[in-house]
Design a protein around this motif. Structure first.
Motif, PDB file in Angstrom:
ATOM      1  N   GLY G  51       0.785  -1.236   0.000  1.00 10.79           N
ATOM      2  CA  GLY G  51       0.000   0.000   0.000  1.00 10.79           C
ATOM      3  C   GLY G  51       0.813   1.281   0.000  1.00 10.79           C
ATOM      4  N   LYS G  52       2.156   1.162  -0.130  1.00  8.44           N
ATOM      5  CA  LYS G  52       2.999   2.358  -0.124  1.00  8.44           C
ATOM      6  C   LYS G  52       3.887   2.381  -1.367  1.00  8.44           C
ATOM      7  N   GLU G  53       4.054   3.551  -1.955  1.00  9.27           N
ATOM      8  CA  GLU G  53       4.880   3.705  -3.145  1.00  9.27           C
ATOM      9  C   GLU G  53       6.356   3.606  -2.756  1.00  9.27           C
ATOM     10  N   VAL G  54       7.087   2.677  -3.363  1.00 14.84           N
ATOM     11  CA  VAL G  54       8.519   2.531  -3.092  1.00 14.84           C
ATOM     12  C   VAL G  54       9.292   2.789  -4.381  1.00 14.84           C
ATOM     13  N   LYS G  55      10.235   3.740  -4.330  1.00 19.16           N
ATOM     14  CA  LYS G  55      11.084   4.039  -5.485  1.00 19.16           C
ATOM     15  C   LYS G  55      12.441   3.380  -5.226  1.00 19.16           C
ATOM     16  N   MET G  56      12.914   2.596  -6.182  1.00 23.93           N
ATOM     17  CA  MET G  56      14.172   1.889  -5.968  1.00 23.93           C
ATOM     18  C   MET G  56      15.336   2.881  -6.064  1.00 23.93           C
ATOM     19  N   GLN G  57      16.294   2.761  -5.140  1.00 25.84           N
ATOM     20  CA  GLN G  57      17.388   3.713  -5.038  1.00 25.84           C
ATOM     21  C   GLN G  57      18.759   3.074  -5.197  1.00 25.84           C
ATOM     22  N   VAL G  58      18.795   1.763  -5.328  1.00 26.52           N
ATOM     23  CA  VAL G  58      20.096   1.104  -5.517  1.00 26.52           C
ATOM     24  C   VAL G  58      20.148   0.553  -6.935  1.00 26.52           C
ATOM     25  N   GLN G  59      21.360   0.340  -7.422  1.00 25.93           N
ATOM     26  CA  GLN G  59      21.540  -0.160  -8.783  1.00 25.93           C
ATOM     27  C   GLN G  59      22.448  -1.386  -8.796  1.00 25.93           C
ATOM     28  N   VAL G  60      22.260  -2.204  -9.800  1.00 26.12           N
ATOM     29  CA  VAL G  60      23.092  -3.400  -9.939  1.00 26.12           C
ATOM     30  C   VAL G  60      24.561  -2.969  -9.995  1.00 26.12           C
ATOM     31  N   GLU G  80      25.506 -18.466  -3.639  1.00 26.41           N
ATOM     32  CA  GLU G  80      24.619 -18.108  -2.551  1.00 26.41           C
ATOM     33  C   GLU G  80      24.247 -16.637  -2.662  1.00 26.41           C
ATOM     34  N   TYR G  81      22.971 -16.339  -2.533  1.00 28.35           N
ATOM     35  CA  TYR G  81      22.476 -14.967  -2.604  1.00 28.35           C
ATOM     36  C   TYR G  81      21.656 -14.641  -1.355  1.00 28.35           C
ATOM     37  N   THR G  82      21.561 -13.358  -1.040  1.00 26.54           N
ATOM     38  CA  THR G  82      20.677 -12.908   0.028  1.00 26.54           C
ATOM     39  C   THR G  82      19.650 -11.977  -0.601  1.00 26.54           C
ATOM     40  N   ILE G  83      18.362 -12.259  -0.354  1.00 23.24           N
ATOM     41  CA  ILE G  83      17.300 -11.410  -0.895  1.00 23.24           C
ATOM     42  C   ILE G  83      16.750 -10.570   0.250  1.00 23.24           C
ATOM     43  N   VAL G  84      16.860  -9.243   0.111  1.00 25.34           N
ATOM     44  CA  VAL G  84      16.393  -8.327   1.169  1.00 25.34           C
ATOM     45  C   VAL G  84      15.372  -7.348   0.571  1.00 25.34           C
ATOM     46  N   ARG G  85      14.613  -6.694   1.423  1.00 23.96           N
ATOM     47  CA  ARG G  85      13.817  -5.549   0.993  1.00 23.96           C
ATOM     48  C   ARG G  85      14.763  -4.353   0.879  1.00 23.96           C
ATOM     49  N   GLN G  86      14.473  -3.411  -0.007  1.00 23.34           N
ATOM     50  CA  GLN G  86      15.374  -2.261  -0.141  1.00 23.34           C
ATOM     51  C   GLN G  86      15.557  -1.544   1.205  1.00 23.34           C
TER      52      GLN G  86
END
Lengths: 94, 94, 94, 94, 94, 94, 94
Positions: G51-60, G80-86
């Protein structure tokens, strides 16, 4: 019989180990991680869920990674499924 | 006597084991899972629930799968019912 | 003296066991379940409660089923009452 | 000295046991319940509290029942008071 | 050095026991309660705090009662202060 | 290398004890409190954070007091930093 | 195979120790902190999340510091990878 998920729910079916690992080397802990990979077998309609608009982003047949311990495991016609909210799906495996 | 649920609540009645499994093979853990399947016997009116609009999506007579441990078990006229919120219903069995 | 509930609160009075069971057969656990049935003796005005509009849906004299452990038990003039929020009422017994 | 509550807070003063029980019969647990009855001695201005509009509904001099364990007990000029949020007040005793 | 609180924070300094009790009789528990009384030494600007508009209602020099365990105790120039959110202030002592 | 905080985050560097205490008398507990004082070394851009507009109020070089246990300690180029949300900063030391 | 994150999720890959420390001196606790540094390998689309607008701020390709214990570790093709919320990303290392 088939399951029709409500709201933002997605029904998953565990992937066999053979389908997800190219290498034959088994690393410690690999077995546990594998259980987080699954195939989407049904997708709910989305819409207003808990007062928030949810747009479904996964499709039947896609392979996904979902949160550990998320969802509910159910059995239907001797098949085991996991029902999760779409937000418990972390990534699509392409 | 009959139960008339308030708000987004749904009254469920457990399904007999015979009705939900085609195969005669009993897998370990099957007994526990079965308890999550139930028939809808009454559906609340929906509407504004906790400040959010809820539209009821299940109907009397439908078979559903609901969250483990969700709801409250009550007994009326020697019948046992489980009262859940609609959001505790994961999927409809078609 | 009488109790006038605030907001979305409802005052309940426990039903005697005789009034709620037609059958004379006592099932295990029946005693505990019975305590969730009560008669509505007073209903708050509803309105804005915690920033959300609540419309009262139960009426004095109705028999209801409410959530286990919900509410506060108070005693007035040697009578025992349970004060719950309307949302702790699961269903009306008709 | 006197206490002027902020926001939706209400200052309560415990009622003496004599004022609240007509019957002389002491039931088990009665002592504990009595502590939930109190007289309103000051009422906050209400208004926007935690982003929600709160309208005060109790008045100085009214007798009320409030939630067990709610509020903070303070002492001023050798008198003991309990400061609660209005929402911790369950009902007015009329 | 002085402390300038952010947002809806208020800096408090404990009151000496002599200033707050007229009577010389020490009741049990009185010592502990006294620690909840303090003088306001600085008041934050208020404004939008966690998405909600907060209007500051206390002023420097006022004596207040605040919630037990609320806030953070800091030391600056050998003086001890407690920094609380305004909502942890229950009442102003007039 | 330098750290560029996201959203409403602020990067802090602990102050040396000498900078923050005028008196040479060491009071019990003083050591622990000192760790809450720090200098701001980087400030995030603010903006919409978790659906709420956050305006940054601290500046690089300011000395601040922050909540005990708040934030995450990281090490970069053999220097230790604490990354907190701006709301964990209680006051600016002027 | 590659992972395509949903919503505001970001896929991270741990950085080798050699890449992140200039000094050869190993401080106590350094090993643990190092695990919080990672390289961004995939970034979700952002948009409406819960319900909230999230603008991505990190880049590959960017190196970031993320919250201890945040995210889910997955293994794909023996990596192995870690998946996080921004929001679990605290700062970008520039």
């Amino acid at each position: 019989m088939r399951l029709e998920p409500l709201n933002d729910r997605v029904i998953l079916k565990a992937l066999m180990a053979e389908e997800t690992t190219k290498s034959g080397i088994v690393l410690p802990g690999q077995e546990k991680e594998k259980q987080q990979q699954a195939e989407v077998v049904a997708v709910g309609p989305g819409g207003m869920v808990d007062g928030k608009e949810v747009k479904m982003q996964v499709q039947v047949g896609e392979k996904v990674i979902y949160s550990k311990y998320a969802g509910t495991t159910v059995e239907l016609d001797d098949e085991e499924y996991t029902i999760v909210r779409q937000d418990d799906i972390l990534a699509i495996i392409k």
